[in-house]
Write a protein that holds these residues in place. Structure first.
Motif, PDB file in Angstrom:
ATOM      1  N   VAL A  14       0.832  -1.208   0.000  1.00 47.06           N
ATOM      2  CA  VAL A  14       0.000   0.000   0.000  1.00 47.06           C
ATOM      3  C   VAL A  14       0.863   1.252   0.000  1.00 47.06           C
ATOM      4  O   VAL A  14       0.578   2.222  -0.705  1.00 47.06           O
ATOM      5  N   LEU A  15       1.941   1.219   0.791  1.00 48.37           N
ATOM      6  CA  LEU A  15       2.775   2.407   0.901  1.00 48.37           C
ATOM      7  C   LEU A  15       3.603   2.664  -0.351  1.00 48.37           C
ATOM      8  O   LEU A  15       4.220   3.724  -0.478  1.00 48.37           O
ATOM      9  N   ALA A  16       3.622   1.721  -1.258  1.00 41.75           N
ATOM     10  CA  ALA A  16       4.306   1.955  -2.527  1.00 41.75           C
ATOM     11  C   ALA A  16       3.592   3.024  -3.341  1.00 41.75           C
ATOM     12  O   ALA A  16       4.180   3.651  -4.219  1.00 41.75           O
ATOM     13  N   THR A 126      -5.286  15.171  14.392  1.00 42.93           N
ATOM     14  CA  THR A 126      -5.809  16.522  14.217  1.00 42.93           C
ATOM     15  C   THR A 126      -5.212  17.228  13.005  1.00 42.93           C
ATOM     16  O   THR A 126      -5.787  18.197  12.506  1.00 42.93           O
ATOM     17  N   LYS A 127      -4.072  16.706  12.503  1.00 40.53           N
ATOM     18  CA  LYS A 127      -3.433  17.361  11.358  1.00 40.53           C
ATOM     19  C   LYS A 127      -2.483  16.381  10.674  1.00 40.53           C
ATOM     20  O   LYS A 127      -1.773  15.634  11.340  1.00 40.53           O
ATOM     21  N   VAL A 128      -2.491  16.403   9.350  1.00 36.65           N
ATOM     22  CA  VAL A 128      -1.541  15.629   8.554  1.00 36.65           C
ATOM     23  C   VAL A 128      -0.876  16.582   7.571  1.00 36.65           C
ATOM     24  O   VAL A 128      -1.561  17.250   6.794  1.00 36.65           O
ATOM     25  N   THR A 129       0.444  16.658   7.619  1.00 32.98           N
ATOM     26  CA  THR A 129       1.193  17.560   6.739  1.00 32.98           C
ATOM     27  C   THR A 129       2.199  16.763   5.934  1.00 32.98           C
ATOM     28  O   THR A 129       2.955  15.959   6.492  1.00 32.98           O
ATOM     29  N   SER A 130       2.211  16.962   4.620  1.00 32.56           N
ATOM     30  CA  SER A 130       3.147  16.224   3.775  1.00 32.56           C
ATOM     31  C   SER A 130       4.574  16.705   3.998  1.00 32.56           C
ATOM     32  O   SER A 130       4.823  17.862   4.339  1.00 32.56           O
ATOM     33  N   ALA A 136      10.938   7.809  -1.895  1.00 30.26           N
ATOM     34  CA  ALA A 136       9.864   6.828  -2.017  1.00 30.26           C
ATOM     35  C   ALA A 136       9.795   5.870  -0.840  1.00 30.26           C
ATOM     36  O   ALA A 136       8.724   5.391  -0.479  1.00 30.26           O
ATOM     37  N   ASP A 137      10.949   5.585  -0.219  1.00 31.66           N
ATOM     38  CA  ASP A 137      10.981   4.628   0.878  1.00 31.66           C
ATOM     39  C   ASP A 137      11.094   5.297   2.254  1.00 31.66           C
ATOM     40  O   ASP A 137      11.394   4.643   3.247  1.00 31.66           O
ATOM     41  N   ALA A 138      10.843   6.617   2.305  1.00 27.87           N
ATOM     42  CA  ALA A 138      11.006   7.359   3.553  1.00 27.87           C
ATOM     43  C   ALA A 138       9.662   7.851   4.080  1.00 27.87           C
ATOM     44  O   ALA A 138       8.633   7.768   3.396  1.00 27.87           O
ATOM     45  N   ASN A 139       9.663   8.352   5.308  1.00 29.81           N
ATOM     46  CA  ASN A 139       8.466   8.982   5.857  1.00 29.81           C
ATOM     47  C   ASN A 139       8.044  10.127   4.950  1.00 29.81           C
ATOM     48  O   ASN A 139       8.869  10.932   4.524  1.00 29.81           O
ATOM     49  N   ASN A 140       6.749  10.207   4.646  1.00 34.35           N
ATOM     50  CA  ASN A 140       6.280  11.232   3.725  1.00 34.35           C
ATOM     51  C   ASN A 140       5.248  12.176   4.337  1.00 34.35           C
ATOM     52  O   ASN A 140       4.675  13.006   3.655  1.00 34.35           O
ATOM     53  N   ALA A 141       5.008  12.030   5.647  1.00 36.87           N
ATOM     54  CA  ALA A 141       4.033  12.901   6.302  1.00 36.87           C
ATOM     55  C   ALA A 141       4.374  13.076   7.770  1.00 36.87           C
ATOM     56  O   ALA A 141       5.045  12.231   8.375  1.00 36.87           O
ATOM     57  N   VAL A 156       0.681  14.992  20.526  1.00 34.40           N
ATOM     58  CA  VAL A 156       1.933  14.365  20.103  1.00 34.40           C
ATOM     59  C   VAL A 156       2.091  14.562  18.598  1.00 34.40           C
ATOM     60  O   VAL A 156       1.111  14.670  17.865  1.00 34.40           O
ATOM     61  N   THR A 157       3.339  14.588  18.156  1.00 38.32           N
ATOM     62  CA  THR A 157       3.657  14.753  16.736  1.00 38.32           C
ATOM     63  C   THR A 157       4.761  13.774  16.367  1.00 38.32           C
ATOM     64  O   THR A 157       5.727  13.609  17.119  1.00 38.32           O
ATOM     65  N   PHE A 158       4.629  13.138  15.207  1.00 38.83           N
ATOM     66  CA  PHE A 158       5.635  12.171  14.784  1.00 38.83           C
ATOM     67  C   PHE A 158       5.567  11.983  13.269  1.00 38.83           C
ATOM     68  O   PHE A 158       4.526  12.226  12.647  1.00 38.83           O
ATOM     69  N   PRO A 159       6.669  11.540  12.640  1.00 35.97           N
ATOM     70  CA  PRO A 159       6.675  11.298  11.199  1.00 35.97           C
ATOM     71  C   PRO A 159       6.120   9.915  10.884  1.00 35.97           C
ATOM     72  O   PRO A 159       6.136   9.005  11.720  1.00 35.97           O
TER      73      PRO A 159
END
Length: 214
Positions: A14-16, A126-130, A136-141, A156-159
């Motif tokens: 899916v993450l591809a 509460t929020k999703v930021t690109s 392609a194989d890294a955190n994208n949000a 809390v905030t995390f990639p």
């Protein structure tokens, strides 16, 4: 281990897909965006692992999602709410049954998660930021949300790496959580300065692979 391997393969497929929640300030695409829809979290396909460290070592384990909803607009994850079953908490690095049981009993007690009084924990996005230019194989949000443990809610905030493909939404990553914000102070040098080598780190990590389907 088979469940973890199958879940990882499903997440990877899916993450591809290059789908992540876009920055709301970015220009809108010319094509129309479909109305938002809700995908249901699949606990049997999702995994949640934890690691807690101390001066003399660390312990690790698992816990299970109970339910949840993921908000999707077009091919973007835009929000979600997740319920965690605290009674599913396990320690996986201790093989001796007696030692494992003692640690489990302590983690379930009021010194830590007060599981009898608080059988669930929740997280609401509460929020999703690109993340612009993500490989392609890294955190994208970057995900921001409200985490509730022991009835206490903190932001809390995390990639994470997120994607939507063929009727499934997936997210994976690791969140670092300060347990003392949730009144879990046992063994913390921030509150017990003379504890020495019995100190337990204030922060623990939660690694997640979440799958949701229409």
């Amino acid at each position: 281990m088979k469940k973890f391997a199958l879940s990882a393969l499903f997440v990877a497929s899916v993450l591809a897909a290059p789908a992540v929640a876009k920055d709301p300030t970015a220009p809108k695409a010319a094509t129309s965006v479909k109305a938002g829809s809700t995908y249901k979290v699949q606990p049997q396909l999702s995994t949640l692992g934890w690691v807690g460290k101390k001066v003399t070592g660390q312990h690790s384990g698992t816990i299970q999602f109970k339910s949840g909803d993921v908000e999707v607009k077009g091919n973007q994850i835009t929000g979600g709410t997740f319920l965690v079953d605290m009674n599913s908490l396990k320690v996986v690095d201790i093989t001796d049954a007696d030692t494992n049981g003692k640690l489990m009993g302590h983690l379930r007690s009021d010194d830590f998660f007060s599981i009898e009084k608080n059988p669930t924990a929740t997280f609401k996005i509460t929020k999703v930021t690109s993340i612009k230019g993500a490989a392609a194989d890294a955190n994208n949000a970057t995900i921001t949300g409200n985490l509730t443990i022991k009835g206490i809610t903190k932001p809390v905030t995390f990639p994470a790496k997120m994607g939507v493909k063929n009727g499934a939404a997936a997210a994976s990553g690791t969140a670092v959580i300060d347990r003392t914000q949730f009144d879990i102070k046992y063994g913390s040098k921030s509150f017990f300065e003379s504890i020495g080598d019995k100190a337990i780190d204030n922060e623990f990590t939660m690694s997640f692979n979440v799958i949701a389907k229409q």
